[in-house]
Motif scaffolding. Structure first.
Motif, PDB file in Angstrom:
ATOM      1  N   UNK A  19       1.353 -66.466 -32.155  1.00 40.97           N
ATOM      2  CA  UNK A  19       0.962 -65.963 -33.634  1.00 40.97           C
ATOM      3  C   UNK A  19      -0.003 -64.666 -33.426  1.00 40.97           C
ATOM      4  N   UNK A  20      -0.807 -64.631 -32.211  1.00 38.72           N
ATOM      5  CA  UNK A  20      -1.545 -63.466 -31.820  1.00 38.72           C
ATOM      6  C   UNK A  20      -0.681 -62.427 -31.536  1.00 38.72           C
ATOM      7  N   UNK A  21       0.265 -62.504 -30.668  1.00 38.16           N
ATOM      8  CA  UNK A  21       1.222 -61.518 -30.303  1.00 38.16           C
ATOM      9  C   UNK A  21       2.128 -61.011 -31.523  1.00 38.16           C
ATOM     10  N   UNK A  22       2.520 -61.899 -32.166  1.00 44.90           N
ATOM     11  CA  UNK A  22       3.356 -61.382 -33.581  1.00 44.90           C
ATOM     12  C   UNK A  22       2.167 -60.489 -34.369  1.00 44.90           C
ATOM     13  N   UNK A  23       0.927 -60.776 -34.455  1.00 48.47           N
ATOM     14  CA  UNK A  23      -0.006 -60.268 -35.527  1.00 48.47           C
ATOM     15  C   UNK A  23      -0.146 -58.888 -35.080  1.00 48.47           C
ATOM     16  N   UNK A  24      -0.217 -58.752 -33.557  1.00 48.20           N
ATOM     17  CA  UNK A  24      -0.525 -57.563 -32.908  1.00 48.20           C
ATOM     18  C   UNK A  24       0.702 -56.496 -32.946  1.00 48.20           C
ATOM     19  N   UNK A  25       1.905 -56.887 -32.864  1.00 49.77           N
ATOM     20  CA  UNK A  25       3.201 -56.394 -32.965  1.00 49.77           C
ATOM     21  C   UNK A  25       3.259 -55.798 -34.291  1.00 49.77           C
ATOM     22  N   UNK A  26       2.923 -56.441 -35.405  1.00 48.40           N
ATOM     23  CA  UNK A  26       2.793 -55.868 -36.805  1.00 48.40           C
ATOM     24  C   UNK A  26       1.462 -55.133 -37.273  1.00 48.40           C
ATOM     25  N   UNK A  27       0.595 -54.976 -36.654  1.00 49.23           N
ATOM     26  CA  UNK A  27      -0.438 -54.184 -36.751  1.00 49.23           C
ATOM     27  C   UNK A  27      -0.257 -52.720 -36.779  1.00 49.23           C
ATOM     28  N   UNK A  28      -0.372 -52.171 -37.823  1.00 56.98           N
ATOM     29  CA  UNK A  28      -0.310 -50.574 -38.086  1.00 56.98           C
ATOM     30  C   UNK A  28      -1.469 -49.999 -37.364  1.00 56.98           C
ATOM     31  N   UNK A  29      -0.991 -49.108 -36.235  1.00 55.34           N
ATOM     32  CA  UNK A  29      -2.146 -48.109 -35.819  1.00 55.34           C
ATOM     33  C   UNK A  29      -1.705 -46.723 -35.959  1.00 55.34           C
ATOM     34  N   UNK A  30      -2.724 -45.966 -36.376  1.00 57.00           N
ATOM     35  CA  UNK A  30      -2.157 -44.701 -36.714  1.00 57.00           C
ATOM     36  C   UNK A  30      -3.507 -43.646 -36.575  1.00 57.00           C
ATOM     37  N   UNK A  31      -3.221 -42.600 -35.811  1.00 56.95           N
ATOM     38  CA  UNK A  31      -3.975 -41.550 -35.561  1.00 56.95           C
ATOM     39  C   UNK A  31      -4.249 -40.680 -36.769  1.00 56.95           C
ATOM     40  N   UNK A  32      -5.559 -40.514 -37.374  1.00 50.97           N
ATOM     41  CA  UNK A  32      -5.646 -39.696 -38.680  1.00 50.97           C
ATOM     42  C   UNK A  32      -6.057 -38.245 -38.310  1.00 50.97           C
ATOM     43  N   UNK A  33      -6.831 -38.264 -37.286  1.00 50.10           N
ATOM     44  CA  UNK A  33      -7.567 -36.985 -36.769  1.00 50.10           C
ATOM     45  C   UNK A  33      -7.583 -37.163 -35.369  1.00 50.10           C
TER      46      UNK A  33
END
Length: 141
Positions: A19-33
């Motif tokens: 469950x943790x691995x799935x949640x991590x894979x779906x987590x959106x990580x985006x550099x804004x600046x």
């Protein structure tokens, strides 16, 4: 008090890890600046400030080409590799309150990868602009 057998505990832990691995894979990580020392990164719904140091390595990509009766090694591009050393992370609330935060390892790895990718992209763009400027200046002489 619930007591689980070792086998049940192992199944529960394996399911939790999945469950943790799935949640991590779906987590959106985006550099804004991004700058050389600071990045503002969105992680899921959180706004994270990251103070870091970046080391950029540029490794020439070469290929052998036949010309003038012999083989010669020719540079065909550059491979960019950014190493990001995080010094401090903080969560930034909409009220501009900043609190230090320690991210879980998996999330931190995703943040570091996003910052490195952004730094590599910016280094490549800067080198392209510099090469274009040098090329255009060669006609002015």
């Amino acid at each position: 008090m619930n007591t689980y057998t070792e086998q049940e505990t192992q199944r529960i832990n394996e399911r939790y890890d999945a469950i943790q691995a799935e949640a991590l894979a779906e987590l959106v990580v985006e550099v804004n600046s991004h700058t050389d020392k600071y990045s503002n990164v969105t992680v899921g719904d959180a706004n994270i400030g990251v103070i870091h140091k970046i080391t950029m390595d540029r490794e020439p990509i070469t290929d052998w080409q036949y010309a003038g009766g012999h083989d010669q090694e020719v540079t065909t591009g550059v491979e960019y590799t950014a190493t990001v050393n995080v010094e401090f992370t903080s969560v930034v609330f909409s009220s501009h309150i900043v609190c230090e935060i320690e991210l879980p390892e998996g999330v931190m790895n995703r943040v570091i990868a996003a910052i490195a990718e952004q730094a590599e992209h910016e280094a490549e763009q800067a080198d392209d602009r510099s090469n274009q400027d040098a090329y255009e200046a060669s006609f002015d002489q």
